[in-house]
Motif scaffolding. Structure first.
Motif, mmCIF file in Angstrom:
data_model
loop_
_atom_site.group_PDB
_atom_site.id
_atom_site.type_symbol
_atom_site.label_atom_id
_atom_site.label_comp_id
_atom_site.label_asym_id
_atom_site.label_seq_id
_atom_site.Cartn_x
_atom_site.Cartn_y
_atom_site.Cartn_z
ATOM 1 N N ASP A 55 59.386 51.466 34.808
ATOM 2 C CA ASP A 55 58.896 50.255 34.143
ATOM 3 C C ASP A 55 58.510 49.192 35.161
ATOM 4 N N LEU A 56 59.300 49.091 36.225
ATOM 5 C CA LEU A 56 59.010 48.107 37.262
ATOM 6 C C LEU A 56 57.690 48.432 37.961
ATOM 7 N N ASP A 57 57.493 49.700 38.313
ATOM 8 C CA ASP A 57 56.228 50.107 38.931
ATOM 9 C C ASP A 57 55.045 49.776 38.029
ATOM 10 N N LYS A 58 55.171 50.082 36.752
ATOM 11 C CA LYS A 58 54.094 49.812 35.798
ATOM 12 C C LYS A 58 53.808 48.311 35.717
ATOM 13 N N ILE A 60 54.569 45.859 37.904
ATOM 14 C CA ILE A 60 54.051 45.292 39.147
ATOM 15 C C ILE A 60 52.580 45.660 39.328
ATOM 16 N N ASN A 61 52.219 46.893 39.018
ATOM 17 C CA ASN A 61 50.810 47.281 39.100
ATOM 18 C C ASN A 61 49.944 46.456 38.154
ATOM 19 N N GLU A 62 50.429 46.202 36.960
ATOM 20 C CA GLU A 62 49.686 45.376 36.009
ATOM 21 C C GLU A 62 49.537 43.945 36.533
ATOM 22 N N ILE A 63 50.617 43.393 37.073
ATOM 23 C CA ILE A 63 50.576 42.035 37.621
ATOM 24 C C ILE A 63 49.560 41.957 38.753
ATOM 25 N N CYS A 64 49.594 42.926 39.643
ATOM 26 C CA CYS A 64 48.658 42.929 40.769
ATOM 27 C C CYS A 64 47.218 43.084 40.291
ATOM 28 N N ASP A 65 46.990 43.999 39.359
ATOM 29 C CA ASP A 65 45.637 44.232 38.858
ATOM 30 C C ASP A 65 45.081 43.035 38.103
ATOM 31 N N LYS A 66 45.927 42.356 37.345
ATOM 32 C CA LYS A 66 45.462 41.254 36.499
ATOM 33 C C LYS A 66 45.471 39.894 37.191
ATOM 34 N N MET A 67 46.347 39.703 38.176
ATOM 35 C CA MET A 67 46.542 38.351 38.674
ATOM 36 C C MET A 67 46.501 38.204 40.196
ATOM 37 N N LEU A 68 47.148 39.086 40.925
ATOM 38 C CA LEU A 68 47.346 38.852 42.346
ATOM 39 C C LEU A 68 46.220 39.365 43.230
ATOM 40 N N ALA A 69 45.521 40.401 42.799
ATOM 41 C CA ALA A 69 44.471 40.999 43.624
ATOM 42 C C ALA A 69 43.171 41.100 42.838
ATOM 43 N N ASN A 70 42.084 40.851 43.531
ATOM 44 C CA ASN A 70 40.756 41.025 42.943
ATOM 45 C C ASN A 70 40.328 42.457 43.217
ATOM 46 N N TYR A 71 40.268 43.275 42.183
ATOM 47 C CA TYR A 71 39.987 44.708 42.329
ATOM 48 C C TYR A 71 38.691 44.966 43.103
ATOM 49 N N ASN A 72 37.701 44.119 42.927
ATOM 50 C CA ASN A 72 36.411 44.335 43.584
ATOM 51 C C ASN A 72 36.461 44.102 45.089
ATOM 52 N N MET A 73 37.379 43.270 45.544
ATOM 53 C CA MET A 73 37.395 42.876 46.951
ATOM 54 C C MET A 73 38.679 43.227 47.702
ATOM 55 N N GLU A 74 39.761 43.470 46.975
ATOM 56 C CA GLU A 74 41.060 43.582 47.636
ATOM 57 C C GLU A 74 41.811 44.855 47.242
ATOM 58 N N ASN A 75 42.652 45.280 48.147
ATOM 59 C CA ASN A 75 43.626 46.338 47.893
ATOM 60 C C ASN A 75 45.011 45.713 47.963
ATOM 61 N N TYR A 76 45.972 46.369 47.357
ATOM 62 C CA TYR A 76 47.349 45.892 47.457
ATOM 63 C C TYR A 76 48.291 47.068 47.579
#
Length: 87
Positions: A55-58, A60-76
């Motif tokens: 659940d934590l992995d899921k 955190i990935n959602e948080i990163c995809d939606k808020m912390l990283a810009n998918y078009n420009m960044e990796n995390y």
């Protein structure tokens, strides 16, 4: 408790003018051995007890995809550190 350390960096294909400026400034200061410099973002997320790793992995990935990283420009990537009292 768990402490999640999230690292966000530009993709290789994206220019990073701020990092280039820092690298050039370091060269002017005499640090000529630097071949490349990356600039990114770092986040720490403290998670409550009782959350499963899956659940934590899921989440955190959602948080990163939606808020912390810009998918078009960044990796995390992130690491999860189990602690008794995450600070």
């Amino acid at each position: 408790m768990a402490l999640v350390k999230v690292y966000v960096n530009y993709k290789k294909s994206i220019l990073n003018p701020e990092a280039q400026a820092i690298q050039k400034a370091l060269g002017r200061l005499g640090y000529d051995n630097i071949d490349d410099l990356k600039l990114g973002k770092y986040f720490e997320i403290t998670v409550k007890d009782g959350v499963s790793r899956a659940d934590l992995d899921k989440e955190i990935n959602e948080i990163c995809d939606k808020m912390l990283a810009n998918y078009n420009m960044e990796n995390y990537h992130y690491e999860i550190v189990e602690t008794e009292a995450a600070q």
